[in-house]
Scaffold this active site. Structure first.
Site, PDB file in Angstrom:
ATOM      1  N   ARG A  59       0.837  -1.214   0.000  1.00  0.00           N
ATOM      2  CA  ARG A  59       0.000   0.000   0.000  1.00  0.00           C
ATOM      3  C   ARG A  59       0.861   1.249   0.000  1.00  0.00           C
ATOM      4  O   ARG A  59       0.523   2.269  -0.595  1.00  0.00           O
ATOM      5  CB  ARG A  59      -0.944  -0.028   1.203  1.00  0.00           C
ATOM      6  CG  ARG A  59      -2.027  -1.084   1.001  1.00  0.00           C
ATOM      7  CD  ARG A  59      -2.818  -1.316   2.229  1.00  0.00           C
ATOM      8  NE  ARG A  59      -3.538  -0.123   2.638  1.00  0.00           N
ATOM      9  CZ  ARG A  59      -4.088  -0.021   3.848  1.00  0.00           C
ATOM     10  NH1 ARG A  59      -3.970  -1.018   4.715  1.00  0.00           N
ATOM     11  NH2 ARG A  59      -4.728   1.070   4.188  1.00  0.00           N
ATOM     12  N   ASP A  96      -3.128   7.315   4.444  1.00  0.00           N
ATOM     13  CA  ASP A  96      -2.301   7.957   3.410  1.00  0.00           C
ATOM     14  C   ASP A  96      -2.021   9.404   3.817  1.00  0.00           C
ATOM     15  O   ASP A  96      -2.588   9.902   4.783  1.00  0.00           O
ATOM     16  CB  ASP A  96      -3.015   7.884   2.038  1.00  0.00           C
ATOM     17  CG  ASP A  96      -4.334   8.654   2.002  1.00  0.00           C
ATOM     18  OD1 ASP A  96      -5.375   8.039   1.715  1.00  0.00           O
ATOM     19  OD2 ASP A  96      -4.314   9.875   2.274  1.00  0.00           O
ATOM     20  N   HIS A 111      -6.450   6.360  12.674  1.00  0.00           N
ATOM     21  CA  HIS A 111      -6.046   4.961  12.448  1.00  0.00           C
ATOM     22  C   HIS A 111      -4.583   4.843  12.077  1.00  0.00           C
ATOM     23  O   HIS A 111      -4.155   3.825  11.554  1.00  0.00           O
ATOM     24  CB  HIS A 111      -6.924   4.333  11.351  1.00  0.00           C
ATOM     25  CG  HIS A 111      -8.337   4.126  11.813  1.00  0.00           C
ATOM     26  ND1 HIS A 111      -9.370   3.906  10.935  1.00  0.00           N
ATOM     27  CD2 HIS A 111      -8.891   4.125  13.053  1.00  0.00           C
ATOM     28  CE1 HIS A 111     -10.499   3.771  11.622  1.00  0.00           C
ATOM     29  NE2 HIS A 111     -10.231   3.911  12.899  1.00  0.00           N
ATOM     30  N   CYS A 138      14.603  -0.769  16.428  1.00  0.00           N
ATOM     31  CA  CYS A 138      14.143   0.621  16.536  1.00  0.00           C
ATOM     32  C   CYS A 138      15.357   1.518  16.767  1.00  0.00           C
ATOM     33  O   CYS A 138      16.390   1.068  17.285  1.00  0.00           O
ATOM     34  CB  CYS A 138      13.177   0.779  17.714  1.00  0.00           C
ATOM     35  SG  CYS A 138      14.005   0.842  19.317  1.00  0.00           S
ATOM     36  N   ALA A 222     -16.480  12.269  -4.632  1.00  0.00           N
ATOM     37  CA  ALA A 222     -16.030  13.317  -3.697  1.00  0.00           C
ATOM     38  C   ALA A 222     -15.394  14.493  -4.430  1.00  0.00           C
ATOM     39  O   ALA A 222     -15.560  15.651  -4.026  1.00  0.00           O
ATOM     40  CB  ALA A 222     -15.037  12.713  -2.709  1.00  0.00           C
TER      41      ALA A 222
HETATM   42  C1  BV8 Z   1     -11.616  -0.721  18.790  1.00  0.00           C
HETATM   43  C2  BV8 Z   1      -6.087   0.836   9.727  1.00  0.00           C
HETATM   44  C3  BV8 Z   1     -11.593  -1.196  21.095  1.00  0.00           C
HETATM   45  C4  BV8 Z   1      -5.773  -0.447   9.074  1.00  0.00           C
HETATM   46  C5  BV8 Z   1      -8.385   0.502  10.264  1.00  0.00           C
HETATM   47  C6  BV8 Z   1     -19.059  -4.463  16.711  1.00  0.00           C
HETATM   48  C7  BV8 Z   1     -19.514  -3.222  17.122  1.00  0.00           C
HETATM   49  C8  BV8 Z   1     -18.623  -2.199  17.390  1.00  0.00           C
HETATM   50  C9  BV8 Z   1     -17.261  -2.377  17.208  1.00  0.00           C
HETATM   51  C10 BV8 Z   1     -16.842  -3.618  16.784  1.00  0.00           C
HETATM   52  C11 BV8 Z   1     -17.708  -4.651  16.548  1.00  0.00           C
HETATM   53  N1  BV8 Z   1     -16.980  -5.736  16.159  1.00  0.00           N
HETATM   54  C12 BV8 Z   1     -15.669  -5.392  16.127  1.00  0.00           C
HETATM   55  C13 BV8 Z   1     -15.594  -4.126  16.528  1.00  0.00           C
HETATM   56  C14 BV8 Z   1     -14.419  -3.346  16.670  1.00  0.00           C
HETATM   57  C15 BV8 Z   1     -13.854  -2.935  15.326  1.00  0.00           C
HETATM   58  C16 BV8 Z   1     -14.891  -2.719  14.248  1.00  0.00           C
HETATM   59  O1  BV8 Z   1     -15.534  -1.692  14.187  1.00  0.00           O
HETATM   60  N2  BV8 Z   1     -14.984  -3.726  13.362  1.00  0.00           N
HETATM   61  C17 BV8 Z   1     -15.912  -3.640  12.258  1.00  0.00           C
HETATM   62  C18 BV8 Z   1     -15.348  -4.467  11.084  1.00  0.00           C
HETATM   63  C19 BV8 Z   1     -17.266  -4.150  12.719  1.00  0.00           C
HETATM   64  N3  BV8 Z   1     -13.199  -1.675  15.577  1.00  0.00           N
HETATM   65  C20 BV8 Z   1     -11.963  -1.711  16.092  1.00  0.00           C
HETATM   66  O2  BV8 Z   1     -11.345  -2.734  16.303  1.00  0.00           O
HETATM   67  C21 BV8 Z   1     -11.361  -0.351  16.443  1.00  0.00           C
HETATM   68  N4  BV8 Z   1     -10.842  -0.429  17.763  1.00  0.00           N
HETATM   69  O3  BV8 Z   1     -12.798  -0.917  18.723  1.00  0.00           O
HETATM   70  O4  BV8 Z   1     -10.891  -0.795  19.937  1.00  0.00           O
HETATM   71  C22 BV8 Z   1     -10.744  -0.881  22.257  1.00  0.00           C
HETATM   72  C23 BV8 Z   1     -11.330  -0.289  23.359  1.00  0.00           C
HETATM   73  C24 BV8 Z   1     -10.546  -0.013  24.456  1.00  0.00           C
HETATM   74  C25 BV8 Z   1      -9.197  -0.307  24.438  1.00  0.00           C
HETATM   75  C26 BV8 Z   1      -8.616  -0.881  23.320  1.00  0.00           C
HETATM   76  C27 BV8 Z   1      -9.397  -1.182  22.208  1.00  0.00           C
HETATM   77  C28 BV8 Z   1     -10.182  -0.018  15.554  1.00  0.00           C
HETATM   78  C29 BV8 Z   1     -10.637   0.125  14.137  1.00  0.00           C
HETATM   79  C30 BV8 Z   1      -9.464   0.599  13.294  1.00  0.00           C
HETATM   80  C31 BV8 Z   1      -9.017  -0.520  12.367  1.00  0.00           C
HETATM   81  N5  BV8 Z   1      -8.053   0.023  11.430  1.00  0.00           N
HETATM   82  N6  BV8 Z   1      -7.484   1.080   9.480  1.00  0.00           N
HETATM   83  C32 BV8 Z   1      -5.400  -0.202   7.656  1.00  0.00           C
HETATM   84  O5  BV8 Z   1      -5.762   0.851   7.074  1.00  0.00           O
HETATM   85  O6  BV8 Z   1      -4.752  -1.101   7.130  1.00  0.00           O
HETATM   86  S1  BV8 Z   1      -9.978   0.435   9.743  1.00  0.00           S
HETATM   87  C33 BV8 Z   1      -9.965   0.535   8.040  1.00  0.00           C
HETATM   88  O7  BV8 Z   1     -11.198   0.073   7.570  1.00  0.00           O
HETATM   89  C34 BV8 Z   1      -9.876   1.929   7.533  1.00  0.00           C
HETATM   90  O8  BV8 Z   1      -9.035   2.741   8.266  1.00  0.00           O
HETATM   91  C35 BV8 Z   1     -11.285   2.394   7.541  1.00  0.00           C
HETATM   92  O9  BV8 Z   1     -11.600   2.972   8.777  1.00  0.00           O
HETATM   93  C36 BV8 Z   1     -12.040   1.119   7.438  1.00  0.00           C
HETATM   94  C37 BV8 Z   1     -12.678   1.067   6.078  1.00  0.00           C
HETATM   95  O10 BV8 Z   1     -13.643   2.035   6.112  1.00  0.00           O
HETATM   96  P1  BV8 Z   1     -13.796   3.166   5.006  1.00  0.00           P
HETATM   97  O11 BV8 Z   1     -12.699   4.160   5.139  1.00  0.00           O
HETATM   98  O12 BV8 Z   1     -15.178   3.642   5.196  1.00  0.00           O
HETATM   99  O13 BV8 Z   1     -13.591   2.474   3.613  1.00  0.00           O
HETATM  100  P2  BV8 Z   1     -14.620   1.548   2.858  1.00  0.00           P
HETATM  101  O14 BV8 Z   1     -13.886   0.936   1.716  1.00  0.00           O
HETATM  102  O15 BV8 Z   1     -15.311   0.662   3.856  1.00  0.00           O
HETATM  103  O16 BV8 Z   1     -15.735   2.556   2.298  1.00  0.00           O
HETATM  104  C38 BV8 Z   1     -15.411   3.476   1.290  1.00  0.00           C
HETATM  105  C39 BV8 Z   1     -16.631   4.320   1.044  1.00  0.00           C
HETATM  106  O17 BV8 Z   1     -16.292   5.323   0.094  1.00  0.00           O
HETATM  107  C40 BV8 Z   1     -17.787   3.534   0.482  1.00  0.00           C
HETATM  108  O18 BV8 Z   1     -18.976   3.895   1.172  1.00  0.00           O
HETATM  109  C41 BV8 Z   1     -17.858   4.000  -0.978  1.00  0.00           C
HETATM  110  O19 BV8 Z   1     -19.197   4.092  -1.435  1.00  0.00           O
HETATM  111  C42 BV8 Z   1     -17.278   5.398  -0.894  1.00  0.00           C
HETATM  112  N7  BV8 Z   1     -16.613   5.844  -2.118  1.00  0.00           N
HETATM  113  C43 BV8 Z   1     -15.908   5.097  -3.005  1.00  0.00           C
HETATM  114  N8  BV8 Z   1     -15.450   5.903  -3.982  1.00  0.00           N
HETATM  115  C44 BV8 Z   1     -15.847   7.162  -3.694  1.00  0.00           C
HETATM  116  C45 BV8 Z   1     -16.592   7.134  -2.505  1.00  0.00           C
HETATM  117  N9  BV8 Z   1     -17.142   8.235  -1.961  1.00  0.00           N
HETATM  118  C46 BV8 Z   1     -16.951   9.403  -2.608  1.00  0.00           C
HETATM  119  N10 BV8 Z   1     -16.246   9.520  -3.755  1.00  0.00           N
HETATM  120  C47 BV8 Z   1     -15.699   8.427  -4.326  1.00  0.00           C
HETATM  121  N11 BV8 Z   1     -15.018   8.548  -5.484  1.00  0.00           N
END
Ligand code: BV8
Length: 231
Positions: A59, A96, A111, A138, A222
């Site tokens: 990436r 990014d 993130h 490190c 966007a």
């Molecule tokens: C945490 C870094 C707790 C990695 C990322 C159930 C309920 C609540 C929470 C959870 C649950 N089950 C599990 C969880 C926790 C989990 C979670 O939410 N999981 C999901 C899958 C259910 N969350 C976590 O683990 C978070 N931490 O909860 O910690 C805690 C508490 C106390 C103490 C310690 C810990 C951490 C989450 C962070 C993970 N890391 N990123 C990497 O990048 O490699 S997340 C990663 O995926 C991205 O960063 C991003 O956030 C996510 C993807 O989301 P989007 O950015 O929205 O991208 P996506 O492709 O999905 O969507 C793109 C959109 O753009 C689409 O809608 C599309 O239509 C649109 N689009 C496309 N083209 C265009 C456009 N729009 C406009 N113009 C265009 N041209």
């Protein structure tokens, strides 16, 4: 006293799609047939650091391709920041650096960042060096600690949450751009903004699963919707 409107913007992978960076929903969220949720975790890094390094190195290489540059949406948000100053906060889920390259300064990478490495011992971040791998010591500890990608993985606490929650509690306007609203806690920000009385707007290619929670939802790329909204 008419203060400048306090604006909080949340961006996701969709804002960088037109710059050539894949979103997580592309390929149904798969990478080399792995689910992203299975690669972007501390467990995956512990079990197979080379696989996780390969995921981020690929990436990073994509991000550093000459044709990957900020688009009109990134530039419009930089203009909005210049107009609003400290009444503006940009929170990005993206790892990014396209917001910074477009001129944004007030950016919270909740993130983490692709172009940075983190020491597992001290927690300090270091500019990424393409020579890094799972065995690179490190530069900050003695004896040296292990470096990891400076990324918040699933199951890890996102960065600067206190600052984000405070900004949402004071916001007049919350705008979510290019995010599917599937990952928490970012996906909970629209509710926090609403609880604070802020107006909420979604600018997305197509309605996200959460679009019903927004006061207003505009569809389109966007690079078209964000400049039009900002002007
Ligand atoms: C945490 C870094 C707790 C990695 C990322 C159930 C309920 C609540 C929470 C959870 C649950 N089950 C599990 C969880 C926790 C989990 C979670 O939410 N999981 C999901 C899958 C259910 N969350 C976590 O683990 C978070 N931490 O909860 O910690 C805690 C508490 C106390 C103490 C310690 C810990 C951490 C989450 C962070 C993970 N890391 N990123 C990497 O990048 O490699 S997340 C990663 O995926 C991205 O960063 C991003 O956030 C996510 C993807 O989301 P989007 O950015 O929205 O991208 P996506 O492709 O999905 O969507 C793109 C959109 O753009 C689409 O809608 C599309 O239509 C649109 N689009 C496309 N083209 C265009 C456009 N729009 C406009 N113009 C265009 N041209």
């Amino acid at each position: 006293m008419n203060h400048k409107p306090r604006v909080v913007v949340l961006t996701g992978a969709g804002i960088s799609a037109e710059s050539g960076l894949k979103t997580f929903r592309d390929n149904d969220g798969l990478w080399e047939q792995h689910r992203v949720e299975d690669v972007a975790t501390p467990e995956a890094f512990a079990a197979n650091p080379d696989l996780v390094y390969r995921f981020y190195n690929q990436r990073r290489e994509q991000l550093q391709m000459p044709e990957v540059v900020p688009n009109a949406a990134h530039r419009a948000l930089a203009r909005l920041e210049r107009a609003l100053g400290d009444s503006f906060l940009l929170v990005t889920q993206n790892v990014d650096d396209l917001h910074e390259r477009a001129g944004s300064n007030r950016v919270v990478h909740m993130h983490g960042r692709l172009l940075s490495a983190r020491c597992c011992t001290s927690g300090l971040s270091h500019t990424w060096n393409s020579g890094f791998d799972a065995l690179t010591p490190c530069p900050c500890c003695s004896p040296s600690g292990q470096l990891r990608p400076d990324i918040v993985w699933f199951g890890e606490m996102p960065l600067q949450m206190d600052r984000i929650i405070l900004a949402l509690s004071r916001a007049d306007l919350f705008i979510a751009i290019g995010t599917s609203g599937q990952v928490y806690p970012a996906a909970g920000f629209v509710q926090m903004a609403a609880d604070s009385g802020a107006r909420s707007v979604e600018l997305n290619l197509q309605p996200s699963d959460q679009c019903g929670m927004f006061d207003e939802s505009q569809q389109g790329p966007a690079s078209a919707t964000v400049p039009a909204f900002v002007e």
